[in-house]
Design an enzyme around this catalytic site. Structure first.
Site, mmCIF file in Angstrom:
data_model
loop_
_atom_site.group_PDB
_atom_site.id
_atom_site.type_symbol
_atom_site.label_atom_id
_atom_site.label_comp_id
_atom_site.label_asym_id
_atom_site.label_seq_id
_atom_site.Cartn_x
_atom_site.Cartn_y
_atom_site.Cartn_z
ATOM 1 N N LYS A 151 56.988 48.590 62.908
ATOM 2 C CA LYS A 151 57.907 49.352 63.948
ATOM 3 C C LYS A 151 58.245 50.766 62.956
ATOM 4 C CE LYS A 151 59.638 44.982 65.308
ATOM 5 N NZ LYS A 151 60.779 44.209 65.321
ATOM 6 N N HIS A 206 50.940 48.092 36.371
ATOM 7 C CA HIS A 206 50.985 46.627 37.015
ATOM 8 C C HIS A 206 51.462 45.809 35.864
ATOM 9 C CE1 HIS A 206 49.674 43.047 39.017
ATOM 10 N NE2 HIS A 206 48.628 43.278 39.337
ATOM 11 N N ARG A 253 54.473 44.774 45.706
ATOM 12 C CA ARG A 253 53.342 45.478 45.677
ATOM 13 C C ARG A 253 53.443 46.632 46.814
ATOM 14 N NH1 ARG A 253 47.540 43.464 44.677
ATOM 15 N NH2 ARG A 253 48.172 43.016 42.593
ATOM 16 N N ARG A 286 45.496 37.029 43.752
ATOM 17 C CA ARG A 286 45.749 36.564 42.593
ATOM 18 C C ARG A 286 47.340 36.820 42.345
ATOM 19 N NH1 ARG A 286 41.001 36.928 41.952
ATOM 20 N NH2 ARG A 286 41.208 39.102 43.361
ATOM 21 N N THR A 287 47.859 37.885 42.391
ATOM 22 C CA THR A 287 49.192 38.027 41.934
ATOM 23 C C THR A 287 50.117 37.597 42.928
ATOM 24 O OG1 THR A 287 48.548 40.656 41.350
ATOM 25 C CG2 THR A 287 50.840 40.303 41.498
HETATM 26 N N1 CP Z 1 44.564 41.383 39.507
HETATM 27 C C1 CP Z 1 45.164 41.429 40.568
HETATM 28 O O1 CP Z 1 46.172 42.288 40.745
HETATM 29 O O2 CP Z 1 44.589 40.689 41.561
HETATM 30 P P1 CP Z 1 44.977 40.861 43.075
HETATM 31 O O3 CP Z 1 44.872 42.225 43.776
HETATM 32 O O4 CP Z 1 44.080 39.764 43.634
HETATM 33 O O5 CP Z 1 46.377 40.587 43.280
#
Ligand code: CP
Length: 362
Positions: free
Chosen positions: A74, A123, A95, A45-46
């Site tokens: 590496k 998040h 991320r 999603r993100t």
């Molecule tokens: N909600 C969320 O962060 O989903 P993803 O891990 O799929 O990005």
């Protein structure tokens, strides 16, 4: 955000109805801009909603979505990657499995860094879309919400709890004993309520008290392991996955796996209950709940696109550039705080609520 959210309001997938795509906003606002998605952990999603958002705004996207196929394999460290990628793009979405990674990256990057999840930390853009979902449902004021599942390792619930405190929500933390909300978060929530009451002054605090938990009143928090005990008490269940990948000992994960399961049977206890989940889910929401009027999690995931369009246009649109120029000038005098030329979105709660409240009073 509203202007980016027309069409597909129901959050249904493509092809699940007539004309959902009509009216979706596309724009050239970010034409010529490049976003770098750096994902050191899996995401659906993100990453994809940031990519969709950037493309709908006319921009382009670079992706590092596999550490195996980049120079991370590496042995390149995050700092060197960030310094390098800064030169290729106008903003970075990061991320990373390490808490504080985005904050560190923001201190090194020459472009804004957006935290797309830092380990068990925060998040923040998920929280923005969670708030947006609640707002669209008319639930944001005087909200009673249960955060359910893995409150220790779940970064979405950390960010969301901080944000909901600013709206004076009543929070029910529902988790196994071993996965309680971190003490630091709970202390911050308590302190924020006290600090805001103090800042508001005695008269306003009295008025807020008379009106109940209004916006800015801090959070009232309850903690339990018993989901059935809170179902009738709340408007929303915000359910989370037990974060298997964060457990140092697999045996400890097995002890709590499957601790909660939302079923149609549970919904009979409170027929108006709204069910949210940041997704992905494993087994904590029965698939039979998906078709009920209570389920909002796919709609919630859809809102990732308009909300992230709003984030990107704020950060990189003409207004964002003017704002950053102004902040850079101010930055000389506020350098000690660091990272201020990056958007607040790029910080993964570098300051606690207590500190932010104090700053806002300066
Ligand atoms: N909600 C969320 O962060 O989903 P993803 O891990 O799929 O990005």
């Amino acid at each position: 955000m509203e202007k980016f959210a027309r069409g597909r309001e129901q959050g249904r997938g493509r092809g699940e109805g007539e004309g959902e795509r009509e009216g979706e906003e596309e724009s050239d606002l970010l034409k010529g801009k490049i976003l770098a998605n750096l994902f050191y952990e899996p995401s659906t999603r993100t990453r994809l909603s940031f990519e969709t958002a950037m493309k709908r705004l006319g921009g382009e996207v670079l992706n590092l979505y596999s550490t195996e196929t980049s120079s991370v394999a590496k042995g390149e460290n995050l700092a060197d990657t960030i310094r390098t990628v800064s030169g290729y793009c106008d903003a970075i979405v990061l991320r990373h499995p390490r808490e504080g990674a985005s904050r560190m990256a923001a201190s090194l990057a020459s472009v804004p860094v957006i935290n797309a999840g830092d380990g068990a930390g925060q998040h923040p853009t998920q929280t923005l879309l969670d708030l947006y979902t609640l707002k669209k449902e008319g639930l944001l004021e005087n909200l009673r919400i249960a955060l359910v599942g893995d409150l220790k390792y779940g970064r979405t619930v950390h960010s969301l709890a901080y944000a909901l405190a600013l709206y004076g929500a009543t929070l029910f933390f529902v988790s196994p004993e071993a996965l309680r909300m971190p003490e630091e978060v709970k202390m911050d929530l308590q302190a924020a309520g006290a600090a805001e009451a103090e800042a508001a002054g005695a008269a306003e605090a009295e008025a807020a008290g008379a009106a109940g938990a209004g916006a800015g009143a801090g959070a009232e928090v309850f903690e339990t392991s018993d989901l059935s005990a809170v179902v009738k008490e709340v408007d929303v269940l915000y359910v989370t996955r037990i974060q298997k990948e964060r457990f140092p000992d697999p045996a400890e994960y097995r002890k709590v796996a499957g601790a909660y399961r939302v079923t149609r049977g549970l919904l009979k206890e409170n027929e108006d209950l709204v069910i949210m989940h940041p997704l992905p889910r494993v087994d904590e929401i029965d698939a039979a709940v998906d078709g009920t009027k209570n389920a909002r999690y796919f709609k919630q995931a859809f809102y990732g696109v308009p909300v992230r369009m709003a984030v990107l246009s704020t950060l990189l649109g003409a207004g964002g550039e003017r704002r950053r120029e102004g902040e850079e000038k101010q930055g000389a005098s506020k350098n000690a705080r660091g990272n201020r030329r990056n958007s607040g979105v790029g910080e993964e709660a570098p300051r606690t609520l207590r500190e932010r409240t104090a700053d806002d009073r300066e």
